[in-house]
Design a protein around this motif. Structure first.
Motif, PDB file in Angstrom:
ATOM      1  N   ASP A  67       0.841  -1.209   0.000  1.00 12.35           N
ATOM      2  CA  ASP A  67       0.000   0.000   0.000  1.00 12.35           C
ATOM      3  C   ASP A  67       0.872   1.253   0.000  1.00 12.35           C
ATOM      4  N   ILE A  68       1.884   1.239   0.839  1.00  5.95           N
ATOM      5  CA  ILE A  68       2.750   2.410   0.971  1.00  5.95           C
ATOM      6  C   ILE A  68       3.555   2.631  -0.306  1.00  5.95           C
ATOM      7  N   ARG A  69       4.043   1.544  -0.922  1.00  3.66           N
ATOM      8  CA  ARG A  69       4.778   1.677  -2.181  1.00  3.66           C
ATOM      9  C   ARG A  69       3.879   2.233  -3.286  1.00  3.66           C
ATOM     10  N   ARG A  70       2.634   1.738  -3.377  1.00  3.13           N
ATOM     11  CA  ARG A  70       1.700   2.247  -4.395  1.00  3.13           C
ATOM     12  C   ARG A  70       1.435   3.736  -4.190  1.00  3.13           C
ATOM     13  N   ALA A  71       1.186   4.132  -2.950  1.00  2.00           N
ATOM     14  CA  ALA A  71       0.929   5.545  -2.663  1.00  2.00           C
ATOM     15  C   ALA A  71       2.168   6.390  -2.960  1.00  2.00           C
ATOM     16  N   SER A  72       3.332   5.871  -2.631  1.00  2.00           N
ATOM     17  CA  SER A  72       4.576   6.598  -2.886  1.00  2.00           C
ATOM     18  C   SER A  72       4.789   6.803  -4.378  1.00  2.00           C
ATOM     19  N   ARG A  73       4.504   5.753  -5.184  1.00  2.00           N
ATOM     20  CA  ARG A  73       4.638   5.883  -6.642  1.00  2.00           C
ATOM     21  C   ARG A  73       3.650   6.915  -7.166  1.00  2.00           C
ATOM     22  N   ALA A  74       2.410   6.867  -6.669  1.00  4.05           N
ATOM     23  CA  ALA A  74       1.383   7.810  -7.120  1.00  4.05           C
ATOM     24  C   ALA A  74       1.780   9.250  -6.811  1.00  4.05           C
ATOM     25  N   LEU A  75       2.509   9.437  -5.705  1.00  4.88           N
ATOM     26  CA  LEU A  75       2.958  10.777  -5.321  1.00  4.88           C
ATOM     27  C   LEU A  75       4.288  11.148  -5.974  1.00  4.88           C
ATOM     28  N   GLY A  76       4.874  10.210  -6.718  1.00  2.00           N
ATOM     29  CA  GLY A  76       6.136  10.482  -7.397  1.00  2.00           C
ATOM     30  C   GLY A  76       7.331  10.545  -6.462  1.00  2.00           C
ATOM     31  N   LEU A  77       7.259   9.840  -5.321  1.00  2.00           N
ATOM     32  CA  LEU A  77       8.361   9.869  -4.355  1.00  2.00           C
ATOM     33  C   LEU A  77       9.516   8.980  -4.829  1.00  2.00           C
ATOM     34  N   ALA A  78      10.721   9.480  -4.701  1.00  2.00           N
ATOM     35  CA  ALA A  78      11.911   8.737  -5.122  1.00  2.00           C
ATOM     36  C   ALA A  78      12.132   7.487  -4.283  1.00  2.00           C
ATOM     37  N   THR A  79      11.537   7.432  -3.119  1.00  2.00           N
ATOM     38  CA  THR A  79      11.736   6.303  -2.200  1.00  2.00           C
ATOM     39  C   THR A  79      10.810   5.122  -2.494  1.00  2.00           C
ATOM     40  N   ALA A  80       9.930   5.249  -3.466  1.00  2.00           N
ATOM     41  CA  ALA A  80       8.904   4.236  -3.710  1.00  2.00           C
ATOM     42  C   ALA A  80       9.473   2.847  -3.954  1.00  2.00           C
ATOM     43  N   ASP A  81      10.584   2.756  -4.631  1.00  2.00           N
ATOM     44  CA  ASP A  81      11.123   1.439  -4.986  1.00  2.00           C
ATOM     45  C   ASP A  81      12.449   1.118  -4.321  1.00  2.00           C
ATOM     46  N   LEU A  82      12.769   1.818  -3.244  1.00  2.00           N
ATOM     47  CA  LEU A  82      14.003   1.501  -2.518  1.00  2.00           C
ATOM     48  C   LEU A  82      13.872   0.138  -1.857  1.00  2.00           C
ATOM     49  N   PRO A  83      14.982  -0.596  -1.724  1.00  2.00           N
ATOM     50  CA  PRO A  83      14.906  -1.870  -1.000  1.00  2.00           C
ATOM     51  C   PRO A  83      14.468  -1.624   0.436  1.00  2.00           C
ATOM     52  N   SER A  84      13.755  -2.579   1.005  1.00  2.00           N
ATOM     53  CA  SER A  84      13.317  -2.420   2.393  1.00  2.00           C
ATOM     54  C   SER A  84      14.500  -2.674   3.326  1.00  2.00           C
ATOM     55  N   PHE A  85      14.497  -1.992   4.428  1.00  2.00           N
ATOM     56  CA  PHE A  85      15.568  -2.121   5.404  1.00  2.00           C
ATOM     57  C   PHE A  85      14.985  -2.461   6.761  1.00  2.00           C
ATOM     58  N   ALA A  86      15.615  -3.407   7.409  1.00  2.00           N
ATOM     59  CA  ALA A  86      15.184  -3.798   8.745  1.00  2.00           C
ATOM     60  C   ALA A  86      15.562  -2.715   9.745  1.00  2.00           C
ATOM     61  N   CYS A  87      14.977  -2.781  10.901  1.00  2.00           N
ATOM     62  CA  CYS A  87      15.269  -1.879  12.003  1.00  2.00           C
ATOM     63  C   CYS A  87      16.778  -1.848  12.276  1.00  2.00           C
ATOM     64  N   LEU A  88      17.299  -0.691  12.621  1.00  2.00           N
ATOM     65  CA  LEU A  88      18.728  -0.576  12.930  1.00  2.00           C
ATOM     66  C   LEU A  88      19.152  -1.520  14.049  1.00  2.00           C
ATOM     67  N   ALA A  89      18.227  -1.895  14.912  1.00  2.00           N
ATOM     68  CA  ALA A  89      18.563  -2.818  15.995  1.00  2.00           C
ATOM     69  C   ALA A  89      19.019  -4.169  15.458  1.00  2.00           C
ATOM     70  N   SER A  90      18.642  -4.495  14.218  1.00  2.00           N
ATOM     71  CA  SER A  90      19.048  -5.776  13.629  1.00  2.00           C
ATOM     72  C   SER A  90      20.518  -5.781  13.228  1.00  2.00           C
ATOM     73  N   ARG A  91      21.184  -4.647  13.381  1.00  2.00           N
ATOM     74  CA  ARG A  91      22.617  -4.553  13.054  1.00  2.00           C
ATOM     75  C   ARG A  91      23.496  -4.883  14.260  1.00  2.00           C
ATOM     76  N   VAL A  92      22.872  -5.184  15.396  1.00  2.00           N
ATOM     77  CA  VAL A  92      23.592  -5.402  16.655  1.00  2.00           C
ATOM     78  C   VAL A  92      23.421  -6.860  17.075  1.00  2.00           C
ATOM     79  N   PRO A  93      24.487  -7.521  17.541  1.00  2.00           N
ATOM     80  CA  PRO A  93      24.369  -8.928  17.936  1.00  2.00           C
ATOM     81  C   PRO A  93      23.365  -9.132  19.074  1.00  2.00           C
ATOM     82  N   TYR A  94      22.745 -10.302  19.070  1.00  2.00           N
ATOM     83  CA  TYR A  94      21.841 -10.665  20.156  1.00  2.00           C
ATOM     84  C   TYR A  94      22.550 -10.523  21.499  1.00  2.00           C
ATOM     85  N   GLY A  95      21.811 -10.024  22.485  1.00  2.00           N
ATOM     86  CA  GLY A  95      22.357  -9.893  23.829  1.00  2.00           C
ATOM     87  C   GLY A  95      23.095  -8.597  24.076  1.00  2.00           C
ATOM     88  N   THR A  96      23.342  -7.815  23.026  1.00  2.00           N
ATOM     89  CA  THR A  96      24.026  -6.536  23.181  1.00  2.00           C
ATOM     90  C   THR A  96      22.990  -5.470  23.530  1.00  2.00           C
TER      91      THR A  96
END
Length: 132
Positions: free
Chosen positions: A21-50
């Motif tokens: 839904d968000i990608r479709r709306a972004s394309r309709a609005l002409g946003l450059a971010t519409a087709d960017l790869p999805s990124f996980a939360c920054l917390a996923s960059r840290v080892p478990y237990g940290t």
């Protein structure tokens, strides 16, 4: 779980909107971010237990901005305390190596002591490899 613990608010999800839904709306609005790869939360960059804190997440964000500045579209900066582990697509290794000195200096200015390029390349969920 990390997002919940940190009190992250997700108004679009709460409104019932899906990623498509968000990608479709972004394309309709002409946003450059519409087709960017999805990124996980920054917390996923840290080892478990940290423990997570704003400073660590900000440092990861700033480090990943350096990767974006190199023109990379698929990347992760994994934070292992004083080690920054860069995951990129193998086709982008040359681009990163060409900017090696600038990138190392930039990441060290953020407090990393060591900077490594993960030769296995980018893989989503690599921090989960310790769970198997």
């Amino acid at each position: 779980r990390a997002a919940e613990e940190l009190g992250v608010v997700s108004p679009l999800r709460d409104a019932g909107l899906t990623k498509d839904d968000i990608r479709r709306a972004s394309r309709a609005l002409g946003l450059a971010t519409a087709d960017l790869p999805s990124f996980a939360c920054l917390a996923s960059r840290v080892p478990y237990g940290t423990p997570l804190n704003r400073d660590t997440l900000k440092r990861i964000e700033q480090g990943e901005e350096m990767l974006v500045a190199l023109g990379l579209r698929q990347y992760r900066l994994r934070d292992h305390g004083d080690v920054a582990r860069i995951e990129i697509l193998p086709d982008d290794f040359g681009r990163v190596l060409a900017a090696r000195e600038e990138l190392v200096a930039g990441l060290k200015s953020l407090g990393y002591r060591y900077v490594s390029l993960d030769l296995a390349g980018f893989r989503s969920g690599s921090m989960n490899e310790v769970l198997t």
